[in-house]
Design a protein around this motif. Structure first.
Motif, PDB file in Angstrom:
ATOM      1  N   GLN A 129      -8.097  -2.812   2.772  1.00 30.93           N
ATOM      2  CA  GLN A 129      -7.998  -4.030   3.035  1.00 30.93           C
ATOM      3  C   GLN A 129      -6.797  -4.734   2.955  1.00 30.93           C
ATOM      4  O   GLN A 129      -6.411  -5.767   3.310  1.00 30.93           O
ATOM      5  N   GLY A 130      -5.845  -3.848   2.384  1.00 33.09           N
ATOM      6  CA  GLY A 130      -4.562  -4.302   2.445  1.00 33.09           C
ATOM      7  C   GLY A 130      -3.881  -5.471   1.467  1.00 33.09           C
ATOM      8  O   GLY A 130      -3.062  -5.853   1.047  1.00 33.09           O
ATOM      9  N   ALA A 131      -5.329  -5.973   0.567  1.00 31.10           N
ATOM     10  CA  ALA A 131      -5.094  -6.875  -0.464  1.00 31.10           C
ATOM     11  C   ALA A 131      -3.980  -6.630  -1.571  1.00 31.10           C
ATOM     12  O   ALA A 131      -3.830  -7.593  -2.118  1.00 31.10           O
ATOM     13  N   LEU A 132      -4.065  -5.509  -1.990  1.00 33.13           N
ATOM     14  CA  LEU A 132      -3.202  -5.107  -3.059  1.00 33.13           C
ATOM     15  C   LEU A 132      -1.905  -4.899  -2.681  1.00 33.13           C
ATOM     16  O   LEU A 132      -1.192  -4.237  -3.593  1.00 33.13           O
ATOM     17  N   GLU A 133      -1.469  -4.767  -1.419  1.00 35.68           N
ATOM     18  CA  GLU A 133      -0.020  -4.598  -1.061  1.00 35.68           C
ATOM     19  C   GLU A 133       1.094  -5.130  -1.845  1.00 35.68           C
ATOM     20  O   GLU A 133       1.830  -4.814  -2.495  1.00 35.68           O
ATOM     21  N   GLY A 134       0.900  -6.509  -1.879  1.00 33.72           N
ATOM     22  CA  GLY A 134       1.672  -7.382  -2.847  1.00 33.72           C
ATOM     23  C   GLY A 134       1.656  -7.133  -4.470  1.00 33.72           C
ATOM     24  O   GLY A 134       2.715  -7.011  -4.826  1.00 33.72           O
ATOM     25  N   LEU A 135       0.551  -6.850  -4.734  1.00 33.43           N
ATOM     26  CA  LEU A 135       0.338  -6.212  -6.072  1.00 33.43           C
ATOM     27  C   LEU A 135       1.217  -4.801  -6.406  1.00 33.43           C
ATOM     28  O   LEU A 135       1.633  -4.584  -7.442  1.00 33.43           O
ATOM     29  N   MET A 136       0.972  -3.866  -5.163  1.00 37.10           N
ATOM     30  CA  MET A 136       1.605  -2.703  -5.470  1.00 37.10           C
ATOM     31  C   MET A 136       3.308  -3.043  -5.674  1.00 37.10           C
ATOM     32  O   MET A 136       3.809  -2.196  -6.473  1.00 37.10           O
ATOM     33  N   VAL A 137       3.815  -3.638  -4.687  1.00 38.65           N
ATOM     34  CA  VAL A 137       5.137  -4.002  -4.695  1.00 38.65           C
ATOM     35  C   VAL A 137       5.543  -4.245  -6.153  1.00 38.65           C
ATOM     36  O   VAL A 137       6.484  -3.798  -6.799  1.00 38.65           O
ATOM     37  N   GLU A 138       4.743  -5.301  -6.831  1.00 38.13           N
ATOM     38  CA  GLU A 138       5.076  -5.869  -8.075  1.00 38.13           C
ATOM     39  C   GLU A 138       5.067  -4.640  -9.258  1.00 38.13           C
ATOM     40  O   GLU A 138       5.876  -4.471 -10.022  1.00 38.13           O
ATOM     41  N   ALA A 139       3.947  -3.838  -9.019  1.00 39.08           N
ATOM     42  CA  ALA A 139       3.664  -2.789 -10.063  1.00 39.08           C
ATOM     43  C   ALA A 139       4.813  -1.629  -9.957  1.00 39.08           C
ATOM     44  O   ALA A 139       5.080  -1.227 -10.711  1.00 39.08           O
ATOM     45  N   VAL A 140       5.138  -1.472  -8.716  1.00 41.06           N
ATOM     46  CA  VAL A 140       6.242  -0.368  -8.371  1.00 41.06           C
ATOM     47  C   VAL A 140       7.469  -0.847  -8.947  1.00 41.06           C
ATOM     48  O   VAL A 140       8.261  -0.153  -9.824  1.00 41.06           O
ATOM     49  N   ALA A 141       7.710  -2.149  -8.880  1.00 42.59           N
ATOM     50  CA  ALA A 141       9.099  -2.921  -9.664  1.00 42.59           C
ATOM     51  C   ALA A 141       9.013  -2.784 -11.195  1.00 42.59           C
ATOM     52  O   ALA A 141      10.082  -2.470 -11.830  1.00 42.59           O
ATOM     53  N   ALA A 142       7.681  -3.071 -11.718  1.00 44.31           N
ATOM     54  CA  ALA A 142       7.583  -3.025 -12.872  1.00 44.31           C
ATOM     55  C   ALA A 142       7.547  -1.470 -13.564  1.00 44.31           C
ATOM     56  O   ALA A 142       8.105  -1.170 -14.724  1.00 44.31           O
ATOM     57  N   ALA A 143       7.065  -0.700 -13.021  1.00 40.18           N
ATOM     58  CA  ALA A 143       7.111   0.829 -13.263  1.00 40.18           C
ATOM     59  C   ALA A 143       8.512   1.395 -13.432  1.00 40.18           C
ATOM     60  O   ALA A 143       8.846   2.318 -14.154  1.00 40.18           O
ATOM     61  N   ALA A 144       9.109   0.860 -12.337  1.00 39.05           N
ATOM     62  CA  ALA A 144      10.456   1.438 -12.414  1.00 39.05           C
ATOM     63  C   ALA A 144      11.399   0.465 -12.994  1.00 39.05           C
ATOM     64  O   ALA A 144      12.854   1.021 -12.941  1.00 39.05           O
ATOM     65  N   GLU A 145      11.037  -0.734 -13.549  1.00 40.35           N
ATOM     66  CA  GLU A 145      11.877  -1.676 -14.218  1.00 40.35           C
ATOM     67  C   GLU A 145      13.225  -1.952 -13.468  1.00 40.35           C
ATOM     68  O   GLU A 145      14.324  -1.891 -13.716  1.00 40.35           O
ATOM     69  N   VAL A 146      12.791  -2.200 -12.285  1.00 41.97           N
ATOM     70  CA  VAL A 146      13.786  -3.013 -11.447  1.00 41.97           C
ATOM     71  C   VAL A 146      13.273  -4.133 -10.969  1.00 41.97           C
ATOM     72  O   VAL A 146      11.718  -4.610 -10.851  1.00 41.97           O
ATOM     73  N   PRO A 147      14.135  -5.224 -10.338  1.00 41.87           N
ATOM     74  CA  PRO A 147      13.573  -6.641  -9.841  1.00 41.87           C
ATOM     75  C   PRO A 147      12.725  -6.333  -8.664  1.00 41.87           C
ATOM     76  O   PRO A 147      12.975  -5.351  -7.707  1.00 41.87           O
ATOM     77  N   ALA A 148      11.561  -7.021  -8.431  1.00 43.41           N
ATOM     78  CA  ALA A 148      10.616  -7.141  -7.476  1.00 43.41           C
ATOM     79  C   ALA A 148      11.369  -7.021  -5.965  1.00 43.41           C
ATOM     80  O   ALA A 148      10.876  -6.720  -5.075  1.00 43.41           O
TER      81      ALA A 148
END
Length: 499
Positions: A129-148
Motif C-alpha cells: 500500500q505504500g502508506a508506510l513510506e513516510g513512516l519508514m523514512v522517519e524510522a530510518v532517521a531515528a534508528a540512525a540518529e540523523v535528521p529526517a
C-alpha cells in the motif's frame, strides 16, 4: 534476526494509531538488524519485496496446503534467499510452475501461522500500500540518529528506500554517507508532487506574487535522462518506459546538451491540437503518437540543479527545450493568474499549477510550494471492493468501494457507480477478479492496488463508513495506471474538506 521479529513489528505498528509509537517500533527493529538485513527488513515493513513481481498469484498461494511450524526458525536472510529463488522462477515454462509451488511450499511450511499470513500478504501484493513510506523514512532517521530531512533527500536522489536505509545504518558517519548520495544521470529521481489548492485566492495568499502559473496537462508524467547519445525515460512510478516512447528518445537526442535530466509530461494530441483524454495518452505509449512537454530541469551538463530555485531551473529548461516548455505565465497579477487558469481549461487541460519561484526540488508532496488548481475537487483513491450491478448493469461489476490512505493502509470512505461508461463496466468486470481476495453473493473484495481518480462536490462527516466521512456526489473520472499507491490521497486530506 528472526523473521518473526519483523512480523511482530508489523503487527505492533498496525495495532496503534500513534505515529510516534509506530515510528519507534520500526526504528527499534531497524536498529537491531544486521547490515545485510536492513534492506529487506525496510522493504517488507514498507509493504513490498525488493525482488518485485515473482509471478505468484492468489490462485497459486491459495493452492498451497502445508501445516505451519510450531516455533519460529526462519531468519531474515532465509526469507530473502527464498524470495530471490521465487523471483528467479518468474514466468512460465516446462516445470516452472511445479518448481515454484515446491519452493513456496517449503517457505510456508517453515513459517509459523503468523509468519505465513504475512508472507502470503506480501507475495500477493496485499501489503503493497505504500502508506508506510513516510513512516519508514522517519524510522530510518531515528534508528540512525540523523535528521529526517537528510534521509528524505538521499531517498529522493537514489529512488530506493531499502538502499537509503542501508546507507544510513551501515555507515560510521551516516550523515556524511547520506549527504554523499547525489543525483546520477541515468538513475531516476523520485518526483516532486503538488498539493491540492483550495482556490486560486488561497493559493496566492500562500505563495505571494513570486510565482509561475502553468497549464496542468492531462498527460502521463515522464522523467527523461540523456548522457551523450544514450537516452532513458521513466514513468511517474520510476518504471522505465524508454522502448515505448521512441519519439521522445529521438527528440531528446536533438537537444543542445550532453547530459540532462528533465521532468515533464507526455500526452496524445488530436488533429486540432487539443489534448486527448488521459486514457488515450496512456494507450499512446508505444505507438509513436506522444508529444513531450517539460516543466523542470534537474541537471544540465554536469551541474545538478535540484537545490537551485525554480526560477533558475526554468531558465535552464527554456534554453534546452525551447517551445517544449509547458505554457505558463511568470509573476502574474491575481487577475492575470485567473485568466491563465481559464486559458488552460479552454485549451482542454485539466487545470493549472501554481509554483513558488524560490522553491527547490523536493520529492513527494511536502509543503505547498507547488499547488494544483482544478475547477472541481478530484482525489486519487483506491478501489477496495466492487459490487455486482442490478437492472441494466446486471452481470457487470459496478459499484466500487473507495478507500483513502492512512498510516495503516486504506480505510473505506464511500461508494460510487456514477461516471462509468459501458466500456468502464466491461473493463472492471474483466480486470477486478485479477485482484480478488474473497467474495460473497454481492461483492468482490480486492487487494488495494487499483487507483481511481474521483471527482466530488464535497465531503461531510458520516458514521456510515469506517473513515468517518462520506463523499458528496462522487463520480469516476478515470483509472490511474500511472499513480502509485503511496501518492494517493489521505484520509486527512478528505477530512480537511468537511462541511
Amino acid at each position: 534476526m528472526l523473521f518473526a521479529r519483523v512480523v511482530a513489528t508489523s503487527a505492533e505498528v498496525g495495532a496503534t494509531r500513534s505515529r510516534k509509537a509506530k515510528t519507534a517500533a520500526l526504528a527499534a527493529v531497524l536498529a537491531d538488524a544486521a547490515p545485510g538485513e536492513v534492506a529487506p527488513v525496510t522493504a517488507w515493513l514498507a509493504g513490498f519485496m525488493r525482488q518485485g513481481r515473482t509471478g505468484i498469484g492468489w490462485r497459486t498461494l491459495s493452492g498451497v496446503e502445508v501445516s505451519p511450524a510450531d516455533e519460529p526458525s526462519l531468519s531474515v536472510p532465509d526469507v530473502e534467499a527464498a524470495l530471490d529463488r521465487l523471483a528467479a522462477l518468474a514466468g512460465s515454462g516446462t516445470g516452472v510452475g511445479a518448481r515454484r509451488s515446491a519452493e513456496l511450499s517449503a517457505l510456508l511450511g517453515a513459517a509459523t501461522a503468523d509468519e505465513g499470513r504475512f508472507l502470503v500478504r506480501l507475495l500477493g501484493g496485499e501489503l503493497r500500500q505504500g502508506a508506510l513510506e513516510g513512516l519508514m523514512v522517519e524510522a530510518v532517521a531515528a534508528a540512525a540518529e540523523v535528521p529526517a530531512d537528510v534521509v528524505r533527500r538521499a531517498f529522493m536522489l537514489s529512488g530506493q528506500l531499502p538502499e537509503t536505509a542501508w546507507t544510513a545504518l551501515g555507515s560510521e558517519d551516516p550523515v556524511a554517507a547520506l549527504e554523499a548520495v547525489g543525483l546520477e544521470v541515468m538513475r531516476p529521481v523520485r518526483p516532486m508532487l503538488a498539493s491540492p489548492g483550495d482556490s486560486l485566492e488561497d493559493t496566492l495568499a500562500d505563495l505571494g506574487s513570486e510565482i509561475v502559473v502553468e497549464h496542468k496537462l492531462d498527460g502521463a508524467r515522464i522523467q527523461v535522462h540523456r548522457r551523450g547519445d544514450e537516452v532513458r525515460v521513466w514513468s511517474r512510478t520510476l518504471h522505465e518506459i524508454t522502448d515505448a516512447v521512441p519519439e521522445i528518445v529521438a527528440l531528446t537526442r536533438e537537444l543542445p546538451v550532453d547530459t540532462v535530466v528533465l521532468d515533464g509530461e507526455t500526452l496524445a494530441v488530436a488533429e486540432d491540437g487539443r489534448p486527448r483524454a488521459f486514457q488515450e495518452s496512456m494507450k499512446g505509449l508505444g505507438n509513436g503518437a506522444m508529444q513531450p512537454w517539460y516543466f523542470d530541469c534537474l541537471h544540465r551538463d554536469g551541474r545538478d540543479l535540484v537545490d537551485e530555485p525554480l526560477e533558475t531551473r526554468r531558465r535552464e529548461l527554456a534554453e534546452i527545450v525551447g517551445d517544449r516548455v509547458i505554457p505558463s505565465v511568470l509573476r502574474p497579477t491575481p487577475e492575470r493568474a485567473a485568466e491563465a487558469i481559464r486559458e488552460a481549461l479552454a485549451a482542454g487541460q485539466e487545470g493549472s499549477m501554481v509554483k513558488a519561484l524560490d522553491s527547490t526540488y523536493t520529492a513527494g508532496r511536502r509543503g505547498k510550494a507547488w499547488q494544483k488548481i482544478k475547477p472541481s475537487h478530484t482525489f486519487d483513491l483506491v478501489v477496495l471492493a466492487c459490487e455486482w450491478g442490478s437492472g441494466r448493469r446486471r452481470g457487470w461489476l459496478s459499484n466500487i468501494h473507495l478507500g483513502a490512505r492512512t498510516d495503516d493502509g486504506f480505510v473505506m470512505v464511500g461508494k460510487t457507480f456514477k461516471g462509468m461508461t459501458d466500456e468502464t463496466l466491461r473493463w472492471q468486470t474483466e480486470t477486478f477478479p485479477q485482484y480478488e481476495t474473497s467474495r460473497d453473493a454481492s461483492t468482490v473484495y480486492l487487494r488495494p492496488e487499483i487507483v481511481v481518480e474521483i471527482e466530488l462536490d464535497g465531503v461531510q462527516t458520516s458514521t456510515r463508513y469506517p473513515g468517518g466521512v462520506a463523499l458528496r456526489f462522487a463520480r469516476v473520472v478515470r483509472y490511474r495506471d500511472d499513480k502509485p499507491l503511496a501518492e494517493t490521497d489521505t484520509l486527512d486530506t478528505l477530512r480537511a474538506l468537511r462541511r
